[in-house]
Design a protein around this motif. Structure first.
Motif, mmCIF file in Angstrom:
data_model
loop_
_atom_site.group_PDB
_atom_site.id
_atom_site.type_symbol
_atom_site.label_atom_id
_atom_site.label_comp_id
_atom_site.label_asym_id
_atom_site.label_seq_id
_atom_site.Cartn_x
_atom_site.Cartn_y
_atom_site.Cartn_z
ATOM 1 N N PHE A 153 0.824 -1.208 0.000
ATOM 2 C CA PHE A 153 0.000 0.000 0.000
ATOM 3 C C PHE A 153 0.860 1.260 0.000
ATOM 4 O O PHE A 153 0.527 2.256 -0.667
ATOM 5 C CB PHE A 153 -0.925 0.012 1.222
ATOM 6 C CG PHE A 153 -2.180 -0.780 1.035
ATOM 7 C CD1 PHE A 153 -2.951 -0.649 -0.109
ATOM 8 C CD2 PHE A 153 -2.624 -1.658 2.014
ATOM 9 C CE1 PHE A 153 -4.116 -1.369 -0.288
ATOM 10 C CE2 PHE A 153 -3.790 -2.385 1.847
ATOM 11 C CZ PHE A 153 -4.533 -2.242 0.695
ATOM 12 N N LEU A 154 1.957 1.251 0.747
ATOM 13 C CA LEU A 154 2.832 2.415 0.793
ATOM 14 C C LEU A 154 3.431 2.708 -0.577
ATOM 15 O O LEU A 154 3.506 3.872 -0.994
ATOM 16 C CB LEU A 154 3.939 2.184 1.824
ATOM 17 C CG LEU A 154 4.939 3.327 2.025
ATOM 18 C CD1 LEU A 154 4.216 4.588 2.484
ATOM 19 C CD2 LEU A 154 6.008 2.924 3.022
ATOM 20 N N ALA A 155 3.842 1.660 -1.275
ATOM 21 C CA ALA A 155 4.371 1.854 -2.633
ATOM 22 C C ALA A 155 3.301 2.421 -3.562
ATOM 23 O O ALA A 155 3.594 3.277 -4.414
ATOM 24 C CB ALA A 155 4.895 0.531 -3.173
ATOM 25 N N ALA A 156 2.055 1.963 -3.409
ATOM 26 C CA ALA A 156 0.970 2.484 -4.251
ATOM 27 C C ALA A 156 0.670 3.941 -3.916
ATOM 28 O O ALA A 156 0.408 4.759 -4.819
ATOM 29 C CB ALA A 156 -0.278 1.628 -4.058
ATOM 30 N N LEU A 157 0.711 4.300 -2.637
ATOM 31 C CA LEU A 157 0.445 5.689 -2.246
ATOM 32 C C LEU A 157 1.503 6.636 -2.791
ATOM 33 O O LEU A 157 1.198 7.807 -3.086
ATOM 34 C CB LEU A 157 0.384 5.790 -0.721
ATOM 35 C CG LEU A 157 -0.838 5.163 -0.045
ATOM 36 C CD1 LEU A 157 -0.659 5.148 1.469
ATOM 37 C CD2 LEU A 157 -2.110 5.903 -0.423
ATOM 38 N N LYS A 158 2.735 6.159 -2.923
ATOM 39 C CA LYS A 158 3.804 7.011 -3.442
ATOM 40 C C LYS A 158 3.601 7.365 -4.910
ATOM 41 O O LYS A 158 4.175 8.338 -5.405
ATOM 42 C CB LYS A 158 5.153 6.299 -3.272
ATOM 43 C CG LYS A 158 5.591 6.120 -1.832
ATOM 44 C CD LYS A 158 5.880 7.442 -1.155
ATOM 45 C CE LYS A 158 6.405 7.242 0.250
ATOM 46 N NZ LYS A 158 6.629 8.534 0.945
ATOM 47 N N THR A 159 2.790 6.589 -5.617
ATOM 48 C CA THR A 159 2.579 6.835 -7.049
ATOM 49 C C THR A 159 1.401 7.760 -7.323
ATOM 50 O O THR A 159 1.177 8.121 -8.477
ATOM 51 C CB THR A 159 2.352 5.504 -7.787
ATOM 52 O OG1 THR A 159 1.156 4.874 -7.294
ATOM 53 C CG2 THR A 159 3.528 4.561 -7.577
ATOM 54 N N THR A 161 -7.562 8.943 -3.396
ATOM 55 C CA THR A 161 -6.646 7.918 -2.890
ATOM 56 C C THR A 161 -7.120 6.515 -3.232
ATOM 57 O O THR A 161 -6.370 5.720 -3.819
ATOM 58 C CB THR A 161 -6.484 8.063 -1.369
ATOM 59 O OG1 THR A 161 -6.059 9.391 -1.060
ATOM 60 C CG2 THR A 161 -5.453 7.066 -0.854
ATOM 61 N N LEU A 162 -8.350 6.193 -2.861
ATOM 62 C CA LEU A 162 -8.842 4.837 -3.096
ATOM 63 C C LEU A 162 -8.866 4.464 -4.578
ATOM 64 O O LEU A 162 -8.412 3.372 -4.948
ATOM 65 C CB LEU A 162 -10.227 4.667 -2.481
ATOM 66 C CG LEU A 162 -10.286 4.291 -1.005
ATOM 67 C CD1 LEU A 162 -11.720 4.046 -0.564
ATOM 68 C CD2 LEU A 162 -9.444 3.057 -0.709
ATOM 69 N N PRO A 163 -9.399 5.322 -5.469
ATOM 70 C CA PRO A 163 -9.347 4.932 -6.891
ATOM 71 C C PRO A 163 -7.930 4.753 -7.427
ATOM 72 O O PRO A 163 -7.675 3.845 -8.221
ATOM 73 C CB PRO A 163 -10.064 6.100 -7.591
ATOM 74 C CG PRO A 163 -10.938 6.694 -6.550
ATOM 75 C CD PRO A 163 -10.190 6.549 -5.276
ATOM 76 N N MET A 164 -6.992 5.593 -6.982
ATOM 77 C CA MET A 164 -5.644 5.523 -7.519
ATOM 78 C C MET A 164 -4.860 4.314 -7.011
ATOM 79 O O MET A 164 -3.928 3.849 -7.672
ATOM 80 C CB MET A 164 -4.879 6.805 -7.179
ATOM 81 C CG MET A 164 -5.432 8.049 -7.856
ATOM 82 S SD MET A 164 -5.427 7.959 -9.660
ATOM 83 C CE MET A 164 -3.676 7.917 -9.997
ATOM 84 N N ILE A 165 -5.224 3.800 -5.819
ATOM 85 C CA ILE A 165 -4.530 2.619 -5.291
ATOM 86 C C ILE A 165 -5.401 1.373 -5.389
ATOM 87 O O ILE A 165 -5.110 0.356 -4.754
ATOM 88 C CB ILE A 165 -4.088 2.836 -3.833
ATOM 89 C CG1 ILE A 165 -5.309 2.941 -2.907
ATOM 90 C CG2 ILE A 165 -3.200 4.051 -3.702
ATOM 91 C CD1 ILE A 165 -4.953 2.899 -1.435
ATOM 92 N N SER A 166 -6.466 1.444 -6.194
ATOM 93 C CA SER A 166 -7.392 0.304 -6.293
ATOM 94 C C SER A 166 -6.707 -0.939 -6.853
ATOM 95 O O SER A 166 -7.091 -2.061 -6.518
ATOM 96 C CB SER A 166 -8.598 0.682 -7.160
ATOM 97 O OG SER A 166 -8.175 1.108 -8.450
#
Length: 322
Positions: free
Chosen positions: A197-203, A227-232
């Protein structure tokens, strides 16, 4: 008269014909080198994964007792026994209950920790290391710690609850609290999911949050609309992986309840993988255990197929255009 020196005819049909030949030879050598490099993995997969799967499928149609090393054909009797055995249904029910309870909690807790770490400026590397250390702890040591923490009489968790005037439950005895106790132990090692999740949040592009702030969006709205759509994609991956892991839960339940054969463990702690282990390595009924393994494989395939079909409707990919 003037004489001219003829240059090599690079555009002649003969030269053009040799280029694809050389390219094909180069590609073949490159492919051969690649296969040689991955050949150890291929050999290991064929022997230790594909080979064992095929062998387990074969012995699932036989009566194979490891103690006597006798194999007798059994047809579909082992699979029929799965339907007639009440412990199979009970262990599947316990495992399903655990999965429904553990997977959402792991997702929420891991995402919460990842969002905290994503906000850390100085010392981010230190906190990431500290948060990931529980994942590196051996499961036996973790079970020993939680065996002390979850003791209904002297455990630290119930001692803390008594400080607030709450009588804690008998975590390791009461059937109602057996599975929640294993979920607590599972949450201790949630850092692997947190890292994804942390790696996804960084993008996630920061300009999206800036534009949302200009439009007057608050933190909650930013979380659900950005946040949720971008890390889905990461969410989708973690849900599938955690679901598969939940249906194969073994270490936590076995170390807390089933390692001592002389003590009677609560029926609520009998998970599917634990019962499979008992049939295979205590009763030496390998044919029946192999049938149980293939039933679990089919269940996980069906669940994964459903998750993929449903999840693809809600997963956002950067290349998508609506």
């Amino acid at each position: 008269m003037t004489s001219t020196v003829a240059s090599p005819d690079t555009g002649s049909p003969a030269s053009k014909a040799t280029r694809p030949v050389r390219k094909r030879k180069y590609n073949r050598r490159e492919a051969l080198a690649g296969y040689l490099f991955i050949s150890p993995w291929i050999i290991g997969f064929l022997i230790f994964t594909a080979g064992t799967m095929i062998y387990s499928l074969i012995i699932s149609f036989s009566r194979y007792n490891l103690a006597t090393n006798v194999i007798k054909p059994a047809g579909t009797n082992n699979y029929q026994a799965l339907l007639d055995n009440p412990k199979v249904a009970a262990s599947l029910g316990n495992t399903l209950f655990y999965a429904v309870l553990a997977v959402p909690l792991e997702i929420c807790f891991a995402l919460f920790l990842a969002m905290l770490l994503n906000r850390v400026g100085r010392g981010a590397g230190f906190f990431r290391t500290v948060y990931y250390l529980p994942k590196m702890t051996p499961m036996v040591a973790t079970a020993a710690i939680f065996f002390l923490l979850l003791n209904g009489n002297t455990g630290a968790i119930n001692q803390g609850l008594r400080f607030f005037g709450i009588d804690g439950p008998q975590w390791l005895v009461d059937p109602t609290w057996v599975k929640p106790s294993i979920v607590l132990m599972t949450l201790w090692g949630v850092s692997g999911t947190m890292v994804i999740f942390l790696a996804a949040l960084k993008t996630v592009p920061k300009d999206l949050y800036e534009v949302a702030s200009l439009d007057g969006a608050g933190p909650v709205r930013k979380f659900f609309t950005i946040t949720l759509p971008m890390i889905s994609g990461a969410m989708f991956f973690n849900v599938i992986i955690l679901t598969i892991a939940a249906f194969q839960v073994f270490d936590q339940a076995y170390l807390l309840f089933w390692r001592d054969q002389n003590n009677a463990a609560p029926e609520a702690s009998l998970f599917y993988a634990v019962y499979l282990f008992q049939e295979a390595f205590r009763q030496f009924n390998f044919g029946f255990a192999a049938a149980m393994a293939w039933l679990l494989f089919v269940i996980l395939m069906i669940l994964t197929f459903i998750q993929v079909k449903v999840g693809n409707r809600f997963v956002y990919y950067e290349g998508d255009r609506s």
